[in-house]
Design a protein around this motif. Sequence first.
Motif, PDB file in Angstrom:
ATOM      1  N   CYS A  50      20.414  32.839   2.285  1.00  0.00           N
ATOM      2  CA  CYS A  50      21.332  33.103   1.162  1.00  0.00           C
ATOM      3  C   CYS A  50      21.504  31.847   0.309  1.00  0.00           C
ATOM      4  CB  CYS A  50      22.685  33.572   1.686  1.00  0.00           C
ATOM      5  SG  CYS A  50      22.663  35.209   2.445  1.00  0.00           S
ATOM      6  N   CYS A  51      21.729  30.705   0.947  1.00  0.00           N
ATOM      7  CA  CYS A  51      21.893  29.457   0.212  1.00  0.00           C
ATOM      8  C   CYS A  51      20.623  29.107  -0.558  1.00  0.00           C
ATOM      9  CB  CYS A  51      22.274  28.325   1.150  1.00  0.00           C
ATOM     10  SG  CYS A  51      23.899  28.505   1.942  1.00  0.00           S
ATOM     11  N   TRP A  52      19.468  29.270   0.090  1.00  0.00           N
ATOM     12  CA  TRP A  52      18.180  28.973  -0.559  1.00  0.00           C
ATOM     13  C   TRP A  52      17.966  29.857  -1.774  1.00  0.00           C
ATOM     14  CZ3 TRP A  52      14.314  25.385   0.490  1.00  0.00           C
ATOM     15  CH2 TRP A  52      13.080  25.620  -0.111  1.00  0.00           C
TER      16      TRP A  52
ATOM     17  N   LEU B 291      22.952  22.358   2.337  1.00  0.00           N
ATOM     18  CA  LEU B 291      23.400  23.249   3.405  1.00  0.00           C
ATOM     19  C   LEU B 291      22.236  23.982   4.058  1.00  0.00           C
ATOM     20  CD1 LEU B 291      26.624  24.863   1.875  1.00  0.00           C
ATOM     21  CD2 LEU B 291      26.499  23.239   3.774  1.00  0.00           C
ATOM     22  N   THR B 292      21.182  24.228   3.292  1.00  0.00           N
ATOM     23  CA  THR B 292      20.065  24.993   3.842  1.00  0.00           C
ATOM     24  C   THR B 292      19.348  24.236   4.960  1.00  0.00           C
ATOM     25  OG1 THR B 292      18.476  24.121   2.224  1.00  0.00           O
ATOM     26  CG2 THR B 292      19.711  26.096   1.612  1.00  0.00           C
TER      27      THR B 292
ATOM     28  N   PHE C 284      18.785  26.037   8.531  1.00  0.00           N
ATOM     29  CA  PHE C 284      17.429  26.351   9.000  1.00  0.00           C
ATOM     30  C   PHE C 284      17.082  25.526  10.240  1.00  0.00           C
ATOM     31  CE2 PHE C 284      16.172  27.703   4.480  1.00  0.00           C
ATOM     32  CZ  PHE C 284      16.444  29.023   4.765  1.00  0.00           C
ATOM     33  N   GLY C 285      17.529  24.276  10.256  1.00  0.00           N
ATOM     34  CA  GLY C 285      17.238  23.419  11.402  1.00  0.00           C
ATOM     35  C   GLY C 285      17.847  23.955  12.687  1.00  0.00           C
ATOM     36  N   ASN C 286      19.102  24.390  12.633  1.00  0.00           N
ATOM     37  CA  ASN C 286      19.737  24.953  13.822  1.00  0.00           C
ATOM     38  C   ASN C 286      19.045  26.234  14.265  1.00  0.00           C
ATOM     39  OD1 ASN C 286      21.751  22.995  14.194  1.00  0.00           O
ATOM     40  ND2 ASN C 286      23.074  23.937  12.673  1.00  0.00           N
TER      41      ASN C 286
END
Length: 230
Positions: A224-226, A163-164, A168-170
């Motif tokens: 948060c996911c990271w 998900l990260t 991050f890409g967007n």
Amino acid sequence: MRKHVMIPRFSDGLAACRTYVRQTPGTVYALALLVPALAMAAAIWAGLAPTEILRDPIMVAGGEPSEFYLGLFSNLGVVLWTAAAAICLFAASELSGAPNRQARQFLLYAGLFTLLLMLDDLFMLHENYAEDIVYIFYGMGLLYYVVRFFGLILRLDVVLFALTIPLFGNAVLLDLAPWRLLPGQGIEVPEAVASSPIERDAVRQFGRELRYLLEDGFKFIGICCWAVFH
């Protein structure tokens, strides 16, 4: 009876603290004094007042203490970056031996990479120094991280880690997007959408707020996911 019981416990704890202090390398104390001193000297050399690097950014910018909410999610993101980096580096320092070699390398790289991202976020490095090149450097670092530790990532919460990447890409794509909806820059608002200058300014303001909401929202959720993953 209780007094006699408490005194040995206190003395034992005090002795343990003294032992820990004696075992702490002198370089730790030296850095704790040297780094702030060098930062202060550099600030004075650059013509900055000491208060500009000592006080809170909100106060330096002329804000009020009640405006603590300014940059709230940016500050929370730095806290999460720092927590993830500290946990990874501490865990890596506690692992030793050949069986833990891969896990130690994984935690060490993750901690250092997260520390770099934290410093970038805190000091806005990518916005001040060759933004495109910095993003490419981070992308290569992330790619190496995934390829190098792909097997280990699969054994962990791979969905959370996956998900990260789009989050991050967007955020990066929105940051690099050529359309800024600012006067004289990017896409101008057509008259069919807003005929008067006031209406066009309102549309630009809405587009600007929406852009930052999406960009920083994707970024914060990605952090948060990271942090949870590591």
